[in-house]
Motif scaffolding. Structure first.
Motif, PDB file in Angstrom:
ATOM      1  N   PHE A   9      -0.208   0.214 -15.555  1.00 44.13           N
ATOM      2  CA  PHE A   9      -0.133  -0.766 -14.343  1.00 44.13           C
ATOM      3  C   PHE A   9       0.565  -0.360 -13.160  1.00 44.13           C
ATOM      4  CE2 PHE A   9       1.111  -4.474 -12.003  1.00 44.13           C
ATOM      5  CZ  PHE A   9      -0.318  -4.968 -11.408  1.00 44.13           C
ATOM      6  N   VAL A  10       0.218  -0.261 -12.143  1.00 53.15           N
ATOM      7  CA  VAL A  10       1.282   0.111 -11.045  1.00 53.15           C
ATOM      8  C   VAL A  10       1.121  -0.610  -9.945  1.00 53.15           C
ATOM      9  CG1 VAL A  10       1.786   2.004  -9.073  1.00 53.15           C
ATOM     10  CG2 VAL A  10       1.352   2.674 -11.527  1.00 53.15           C
ATOM     11  N   TYR A  11       2.025  -1.321  -9.307  1.00 54.86           N
ATOM     12  CA  TYR A  11       1.848  -2.345  -8.211  1.00 54.86           C
ATOM     13  C   TYR A  11       2.529  -1.915  -7.095  1.00 54.86           C
ATOM     14  CZ  TYR A  11       2.074  -6.629  -5.616  1.00 54.86           C
ATOM     15  OH  TYR A  11       1.904  -7.720  -4.593  1.00 54.86           O
ATOM     16  N   ARG A  12       2.168  -1.808  -5.832  1.00 54.10           N
ATOM     17  CA  ARG A  12       2.967  -1.409  -4.743  1.00 54.10           C
ATOM     18  C   ARG A  12       2.400  -2.195  -3.513  1.00 54.10           C
ATOM     19  NH1 ARG A  12       1.506   4.547  -6.520  1.00 54.10           N
ATOM     20  NH2 ARG A  12       3.209   5.235  -7.694  1.00 54.10           N
ATOM     21  N   PRO A  13       3.088  -3.527  -3.197  1.00 54.85           N
ATOM     22  CA  PRO A  13       2.837  -4.452  -2.322  1.00 54.85           C
ATOM     23  C   PRO A  13       2.877  -3.804  -0.731  1.00 54.85           C
ATOM     24  CG  PRO A  13       4.830  -4.862  -3.445  1.00 54.85           C
ATOM     25  CD  PRO A  13       4.281  -3.796  -4.258  1.00 54.85           C
ATOM     26  N   SER A  14       3.846  -2.734  -0.712  1.00 54.13           N
ATOM     27  CA  SER A  14       4.096  -2.158   0.570  1.00 54.13           C
ATOM     28  C   SER A  14       3.202  -0.709   0.538  1.00 54.13           C
ATOM     29  CB  SER A  14       5.270  -1.922   0.812  1.00 54.13           C
ATOM     30  OG  SER A  14       5.749  -3.479   0.914  1.00 54.13           O
ATOM     31  N   GLY A  15       2.615  -0.139  -0.414  1.00 50.39           N
ATOM     32  CA  GLY A  15       2.110   1.277  -0.519  1.00 50.39           C
ATOM     33  C   GLY A  15       3.306   2.037  -0.701  1.00 50.39           C
ATOM     34  N   ILE A  16       3.154   3.543  -0.477  1.00 46.97           N
ATOM     35  CA  ILE A  16       4.027   4.386  -0.324  1.00 46.97           C
ATOM     36  C   ILE A  16       3.959   4.949   0.898  1.00 46.97           C
ATOM     37  CG2 ILE A  16       4.214   4.692  -2.809  1.00 46.97           C
ATOM     38  CD1 ILE A  16       2.446   7.006  -2.521  1.00 46.97           C
ATOM     39  N   GLU A  17       5.093   5.656   1.156  1.00 48.49           N
ATOM     40  CA  GLU A  17       5.140   6.235   2.463  1.00 48.49           C
ATOM     41  C   GLU A  17       4.319   7.636   2.802  1.00 48.49           C
ATOM     42  OE1 GLU A  17       9.323   7.891   3.622  1.00 48.49           O
ATOM     43  OE2 GLU A  17       9.463   8.411   1.269  1.00 48.49           O
ATOM     44  N   ASN A  18       3.645   7.941   1.502  1.00 46.55           N
ATOM     45  CA  ASN A  18       2.733   9.442   1.734  1.00 46.55           C
ATOM     46  C   ASN A  18       1.487   8.944   1.279  1.00 46.55           C
ATOM     47  OD1 ASN A  18       5.155  11.151   1.927  1.00 46.55           O
ATOM     48  ND2 ASN A  18       5.888  10.198   0.251  1.00 46.55           N
ATOM     49  N   HIS A  19       0.598   9.786   1.575  1.00 44.15           N
ATOM     50  CA  HIS A  19      -0.890   9.818   1.218  1.00 44.15           C
ATOM     51  C   HIS A  19      -0.880  10.200  -0.217  1.00 44.15           C
ATOM     52  CE1 HIS A  19      -1.996   9.171   5.213  1.00 44.15           C
ATOM     53  NE2 HIS A  19      -1.143  10.240   5.762  1.00 44.15           N
ATOM     54  N   GLN A  20      -1.792   9.661  -0.950  1.00 49.48           N
ATOM     55  CA  GLN A  20      -1.977  10.172  -2.545  1.00 49.48           C
ATOM     56  C   GLN A  20      -3.592  10.619  -2.691  1.00 49.48           C
ATOM     57  OE1 GLN A  20      -0.520   7.046  -5.024  1.00 49.48           O
ATOM     58  NE2 GLN A  20      -0.712   8.266  -6.906  1.00 49.48           N
ATOM     59  N   LEU A  21      -3.489  11.637  -3.595  1.00 55.55           N
ATOM     60  CA  LEU A  21      -4.826  11.763  -4.220  1.00 55.55           C
ATOM     61  C   LEU A  21      -4.474  11.584  -5.616  1.00 55.55           C
ATOM     62  CD1 LEU A  21      -5.771  15.084  -2.563  1.00 55.55           C
ATOM     63  CD2 LEU A  21      -6.780  12.746  -2.170  1.00 55.55           C
ATOM     64  N   LEU A  22      -5.468  10.839  -6.248  1.00 55.26           N
ATOM     65  CA  LEU A  22      -5.441  10.502  -7.714  1.00 55.26           C
ATOM     66  C   LEU A  22      -6.532  11.188  -8.413  1.00 55.26           C
ATOM     67  CD1 LEU A  22      -3.424   8.919  -9.843  1.00 55.26           C
ATOM     68  CD2 LEU A  22      -5.139   7.130  -9.357  1.00 55.26           C
ATOM     69  N   TYR A  23      -6.538  11.879  -9.381  1.00 53.90           N
ATOM     70  CA  TYR A  23      -7.509  12.476 -10.150  1.00 53.90           C
ATOM     71  C   TYR A  23      -7.457  11.896 -11.485  1.00 53.90           C
ATOM     72  CZ  TYR A  23     -10.642  15.852 -12.362  1.00 53.90           C
ATOM     73  OH  TYR A  23     -11.552  16.485 -13.334  1.00 53.90           O
ATOM     74  N   THR A  24      -8.519  11.548 -12.187  1.00 52.75           N
ATOM     75  CA  THR A  24      -8.641  11.144 -13.353  1.00 52.75           C
ATOM     76  C   THR A  24      -9.496  12.050 -14.412  1.00 52.75           C
ATOM     77  OG1 THR A  24      -8.848   8.783 -12.654  1.00 52.75           O
ATOM     78  CG2 THR A  24      -9.784   9.276 -14.878  1.00 52.75           C
ATOM     79  N   SER A  25      -8.788  12.548 -15.369  1.00 47.40           N
ATOM     80  CA  SER A  25      -9.272  13.532 -16.235  1.00 47.40           C
ATOM     81  C   SER A  25      -9.767  13.183 -17.470  1.00 47.40           C
ATOM     82  CB  SER A  25      -8.227  14.676 -16.130  1.00 47.40           C
ATOM     83  OG  SER A  25      -7.173  14.110 -16.883  1.00 47.40           O
ATOM     84  N   GLY A  26      -9.324  11.824 -17.946  1.00 45.69           N
ATOM     85  CA  GLY A  26      -9.741  11.337 -19.104  1.00 45.69           C
ATOM     86  C   GLY A  26      -9.381   9.734 -19.016  1.00 45.69           C
ATOM     87  N   GLY A  27     -10.277   8.810 -19.809  1.00 47.80           N
ATOM     88  CA  GLY A  27      -9.989   7.638 -19.769  1.00 47.80           C
ATOM     89  C   GLY A  27     -10.659   6.895 -18.554  1.00 47.80           C
ATOM     90  N   ARG A  28     -10.261   5.618 -18.320  1.00 50.69           N
ATOM     91  CA  ARG A  28     -10.925   4.943 -17.183  1.00 50.69           C
ATOM     92  C   ARG A  28      -9.719   3.905 -16.706  1.00 50.69           C
ATOM     93  NH1 ARG A  28     -15.004   6.226 -19.946  1.00 50.69           N
ATOM     94  NH2 ARG A  28     -16.783   6.678 -19.125  1.00 50.69           N
ATOM     95  N   GLY A  29      -9.561   3.885 -15.217  1.00 51.02           N
ATOM     96  CA  GLY A  29      -8.771   2.967 -14.630  1.00 51.02           C
ATOM     97  C   GLY A  29      -9.497   1.982 -13.521  1.00 51.02           C
ATOM     98  N   LYS A  30      -8.596   1.510 -12.734  1.00 51.82           N
ATOM     99  CA  LYS A  30      -9.501   0.700 -11.618  1.00 51.82           C
ATOM    100  C   LYS A  30      -8.362   0.558 -10.385  1.00 51.82           C
ATOM    101  CE  LYS A  30      -9.684  -3.815 -13.900  1.00 51.82           C
ATOM    102  NZ  LYS A  30     -10.485  -4.767 -14.251  1.00 51.82           N
ATOM    103  N   CYS A  31      -8.527   0.601  -9.391  1.00 53.13           N
ATOM    104  CA  CYS A  31      -7.602   0.372  -8.151  1.00 53.13           C
ATOM    105  C   CYS A  31      -8.166  -0.647  -7.313  1.00 53.13           C
ATOM    106  CB  CYS A  31      -7.286   1.690  -7.652  1.00 53.13           C
ATOM    107  SG  CYS A  31      -6.307   1.510  -6.226  1.00 53.13           S
ATOM    108  N   TYR A  32      -7.110  -1.533  -6.692  1.00 48.24           N
ATOM    109  CA  TYR A  32      -7.642  -2.446  -5.903  1.00 48.24           C
ATOM    110  C   TYR A  32      -6.766  -2.140  -4.534  1.00 48.24           C
ATOM    111  CZ  TYR A  32      -8.956  -5.104  -9.999  1.00 48.24           C
ATOM    112  OH  TYR A  32      -9.393  -5.412 -11.159  1.00 48.24           O
ATOM    113  N   ILE A  33      -7.430  -2.072  -3.367  1.00 47.64           N
ATOM    114  CA  ILE A  33      -6.872  -1.857  -2.088  1.00 47.64           C
ATOM    115  C   ILE A  33      -7.708  -2.386  -1.164  1.00 47.64           C
ATOM    116  CG2 ILE A  33      -8.028   0.337  -2.028  1.00 47.64           C
ATOM    117  CD1 ILE A  33      -5.642   1.286  -0.447  1.00 47.64           C
ATOM    118  N   ARG A  34      -7.320  -3.219  -0.258  1.00 47.57           N
ATOM    119  CA  ARG A  34      -7.863  -3.764   0.836  1.00 47.57           C
ATOM    120  C   ARG A  34      -8.926  -4.653   0.380  1.00 47.57           C
ATOM    121  NH1 ARG A  34      -7.455   1.210   4.885  1.00 47.57           N
ATOM    122  NH2 ARG A  34      -5.088   1.397   4.706  1.00 47.57           N
ATOM    123  N   GLY A  35      -8.732  -5.487  -0.623  1.00 51.23           N
ATOM    124  CA  GLY A  35      -9.832  -6.566  -1.149  1.00 51.23           C
ATOM    125  C   GLY A  35     -11.051  -5.877  -1.901  1.00 51.23           C
ATOM    126  N   LYS A  36     -10.876  -4.352  -2.024  1.00 56.44           N
ATOM    127  CA  LYS A  36     -12.043  -3.701  -2.541  1.00 56.44           C
ATOM    128  C   LYS A  36     -11.621  -3.190  -3.949  1.00 56.44           C
ATOM    129  CE  LYS A  36     -15.634  -0.700  -1.912  1.00 56.44           C
ATOM    130  NZ  LYS A  36     -16.471   0.407  -0.754  1.00 56.44           N
TER     131      LYS A  36
END
Length: 116
Positions: A32-59
């Motif tokens: 679990f990762v929670y970043r209420p202010s985001g981070i100062e950089n753009h991020q690309l996150l590639y899933t190679s195994g398992g499953r996750g979900k991300c919540y951003i801007r109400g979606k």
């Protein structure tokens, strides 16, 4: 969580380029990762195994094997695993070039995509 990462020191010279990498790495069992202010950089996150979900801007975005997820800099978000063994590779970057805009995005590139 097993995590390996590389954090290069971005010099002023590096920052003069239109794009520079700020971190790169992998997490063998993402958590679990929670970043209420985001981070100062753009991020690309590639899933190679398992499953996750991300919540951003109400979606909610489902991060399945073979997906790349883009999180814009400064965007409040959180993500969490849906299954054990959620394995991710990630890259954060910055610069003056606008590669993906300011909206989150997801691409399904397949499990054979050579992100590494």
């Amino acid at each position: 969580m097993n995590s390996t990462n590389y954090r290069p020191v971005a010099t002023n010279y590096d920052k003069s380029f239109p794009l520079y990498i700020t971190t790169i790495g992998e997490t063998a069992n993402e958590r679990f990762v929670y970043r209420p202010s985001g981070i100062e950089n753009h991020q690309l996150l590639y899933t190679s195994g398992g499953r996750g979900k991300c919540y951003i801007r109400g979606k909610k975005y489902y991060l399945e094997p073979g997906t790349i997820f883009y999180l814009p800099a400064g965007s409040a978000h959180y993500y969490e695993k849906q299954t054990d063994g959620w394995h991710t590779y990630w890259l954060t970057f910055n610069g003056t070039i606008d590669l993906f805009g300011n909206e989150p995005a997801i691409w399904h590139v397949g499990e054979q995509f050579d992100f590494v």
